[in-house]
Design a protein around this motif. Structure first.
Motif, PDB file in Angstrom:
ATOM      1  N   PRO A 161      38.000  49.819  38.816  1.00 17.98           N
ATOM      2  CA  PRO A 161      39.195  49.230  39.430  1.00 17.98           C
ATOM      3  C   PRO A 161      39.295  49.464  40.927  1.00 17.98           C
ATOM      4  O   PRO A 161      39.869  48.641  41.647  1.00 17.98           O
ATOM      5  CB  PRO A 161      40.346  49.901  38.673  1.00 17.98           C
ATOM      6  CG  PRO A 161      39.752  51.117  38.026  1.00 17.98           C
ATOM      7  CD  PRO A 161      38.332  50.763  37.743  1.00 17.98           C
ATOM      8  N   PHE A 188      33.347  39.349  38.315  1.00 23.18           N
ATOM      9  CA  PHE A 188      33.987  38.919  37.079  1.00 23.18           C
ATOM     10  C   PHE A 188      33.336  39.527  35.840  1.00 23.18           C
ATOM     11  O   PHE A 188      33.984  39.643  34.804  1.00 23.18           O
ATOM     12  CB  PHE A 188      33.969  37.385  36.981  1.00 23.18           C
ATOM     13  CG  PHE A 188      34.985  36.733  37.873  1.00 23.18           C
ATOM     14  CD1 PHE A 188      36.328  36.762  37.565  1.00 23.18           C
ATOM     15  CD2 PHE A 188      34.589  36.107  39.049  1.00 23.18           C
ATOM     16  CE1 PHE A 188      37.276  36.180  38.387  1.00 23.18           C
ATOM     17  CE2 PHE A 188      35.528  35.509  39.884  1.00 23.18           C
ATOM     18  CZ  PHE A 188      36.873  35.548  39.559  1.00 23.18           C
ATOM     19  N   ASP A 198      31.349  42.683  35.790  1.00 20.30           N
ATOM     20  CA  ASP A 198      31.119  44.127  35.750  1.00 20.30           C
ATOM     21  C   ASP A 198      32.215  44.999  36.360  1.00 20.30           C
ATOM     22  O   ASP A 198      32.284  46.189  36.045  1.00 20.30           O
ATOM     23  CB  ASP A 198      29.806  44.467  36.465  1.00 20.30           C
ATOM     24  CG  ASP A 198      28.594  43.912  35.750  1.00 20.30           C
ATOM     25  OD1 ASP A 198      28.462  44.165  34.539  1.00 20.30           O
ATOM     26  OD2 ASP A 198      27.780  43.227  36.395  1.00 20.30           O
ATOM     27  N   ARG A 241      39.307  42.277  46.104  1.00 20.86           N
ATOM     28  CA  ARG A 241      40.557  41.515  46.160  1.00 20.86           C
ATOM     29  C   ARG A 241      41.134  41.503  47.568  1.00 20.86           C
ATOM     30  O   ARG A 241      41.464  40.442  48.113  1.00 20.86           O
ATOM     31  CB  ARG A 241      41.576  42.118  45.186  1.00 20.86           C
ATOM     32  CG  ARG A 241      42.914  41.351  45.167  1.00 20.86           C
ATOM     33  CD  ARG A 241      43.921  42.048  44.256  1.00 20.86           C
ATOM     34  NE  ARG A 241      44.311  43.355  44.767  1.00 20.86           N
ATOM     35  CZ  ARG A 241      44.160  44.494  44.099  1.00 20.86           C
ATOM     36  NH1 ARG A 241      43.612  44.497  42.901  1.00 20.86           N
ATOM     37  NH2 ARG A 241      44.543  45.651  44.641  1.00 20.86           N
ATOM     38  N   SER A 260      35.422  45.268  36.104  1.00 22.10           N
ATOM     39  CA  SER A 260      36.599  45.731  35.380  1.00 22.10           C
ATOM     40  C   SER A 260      36.526  47.231  35.094  1.00 22.10           C
ATOM     41  O   SER A 260      37.543  47.898  34.947  1.00 22.10           O
ATOM     42  CB  SER A 260      36.762  44.960  34.063  1.00 22.10           C
ATOM     43  OG  SER A 260      35.628  45.148  33.233  1.00 22.10           O
ATOM     44  N   GLN A 261      35.307  47.765  35.047  1.00 19.28           N
ATOM     45  CA  GLN A 261      35.140  49.207  34.805  1.00 19.28           C
ATOM     46  C   GLN A 261      35.295  50.034  36.075  1.00 19.28           C
ATOM     47  O   GLN A 261      35.306  51.256  36.020  1.00 19.28           O
ATOM     48  CB  GLN A 261      33.760  49.467  34.191  1.00 19.28           C
ATOM     49  CG  GLN A 261      32.593  49.004  35.051  1.00 19.28           C
ATOM     50  CD  GLN A 261      31.260  49.128  34.353  1.00 19.28           C
ATOM     51  OE1 GLN A 261      30.926  50.198  33.834  1.00 19.28           O
ATOM     52  NE2 GLN A 261      30.495  48.043  34.310  1.00 19.28           N
ATOM     53  N   VAL A 275      37.432  46.641  42.416  1.00 21.47           N
ATOM     54  CA  VAL A 275      38.204  45.398  42.266  1.00 21.47           C
ATOM     55  C   VAL A 275      39.174  45.263  43.431  1.00 21.47           C
ATOM     56  O   VAL A 275      39.321  44.189  44.026  1.00 21.47           O
ATOM     57  CB  VAL A 275      38.968  45.376  40.924  1.00 21.47           C
ATOM     58  CG1 VAL A 275      39.951  44.204  40.887  1.00 21.47           C
ATOM     59  CG2 VAL A 275      38.000  45.280  39.760  1.00 21.47           C
TER      60      VAL A 275
END
Length: 206
Positions: free
Chosen positions: A119, A112, A114, A126, A116-117, A122
């Protein structure tokens, strides 16, 4: 069990990323935490970069979660539905979910704060960690005989009930106390009561 150097690097890097943030953690600090000489380049014998350590942590935790979810579902399936009350089965499911989220607390903090930079990472978390947990809840409910007649949106219900479990632990991690000052046993009891309420009423006798 003795950890390999590679495992120590991954574990200590994830701990430091969770505590300080990815950008604020240096390779030398990871090396020192892993028992290597800081600044001597020991990390680079196993990884090309700090990013590669982060990526390895995400991939390996995701792979482990997929395996653990399968094992947990198998264990839940061994519980005799005829002799084990639904309340007890639900409580076991809820506690297993809480334990899993707690086990992955370092990863979720990094996710949550770090990722986001990154993807591409992520997507790994996910699809490899978060979605399998929600899918497991949906699969479990559909397999219980008490819910066989329930015409419900199980994906939506899995999102609500699974989301409650994730939120409970994340709230503790970020705020430092439980949401609503609710103890774990209270939370589990409330979660079970809501889930039992989804059991359809007996068909009227004609």
């Amino acid at each position: 069990m003795t950890r390999s150097t590679r495992e120590r690097i991954i574990d200590e890097a994830l701990r430091l990323f969770a505590e300080r943030g990815y950008s604020a953690t240096s390779v030398a600090e990871i090396e020192a935490a892993a028992g290597l000489s800081p600044g001597a380049g020991g990390l680079y014998r196993h990884f090309k970069s700090k990013y590669e350590v982060l990526a390895a942590a995400m991939h390996e935790h995701a792979a482990r979660t997929r395996s653990q979810v399968a094992e947990s579902l198998a264990q839940l399936d061994t519980m005799e539905t005829a002799s084990t009350a639904l309340d007890d089965r639900l409580a076991h499911l809820c506690r297993a979910g809480l334990a899993k989220v707690r086990e992955e607390s370092e990863l979720t903090r990094v996710f949550f704060r770090d990722l986001s930079q990154f993807p591409e990472l992520v997507a790994v978390v996910r699809e490899g960690l978060l979605q399998p947990m929600f899918d497991a809840i949906t699969t479990w409910f559909r397999a219980q005989p008490e819910y066989a007649r329930a015409d419900l949106d199980w994906n939506g219900i899995g999102a609500v009930l699974g989301g409650a479990v994730v939120h409970y632990r994340l709230f503790q991690e970020t705020v430092g106390e439980s949401p609503g000052h609710t103890e774990k046993d209270q939370f589990v009891a409330a979660w079970v009561r809501l889930a039992v309420g989804l059991v359809p009423s007996p068909a009227p006798v004609s």
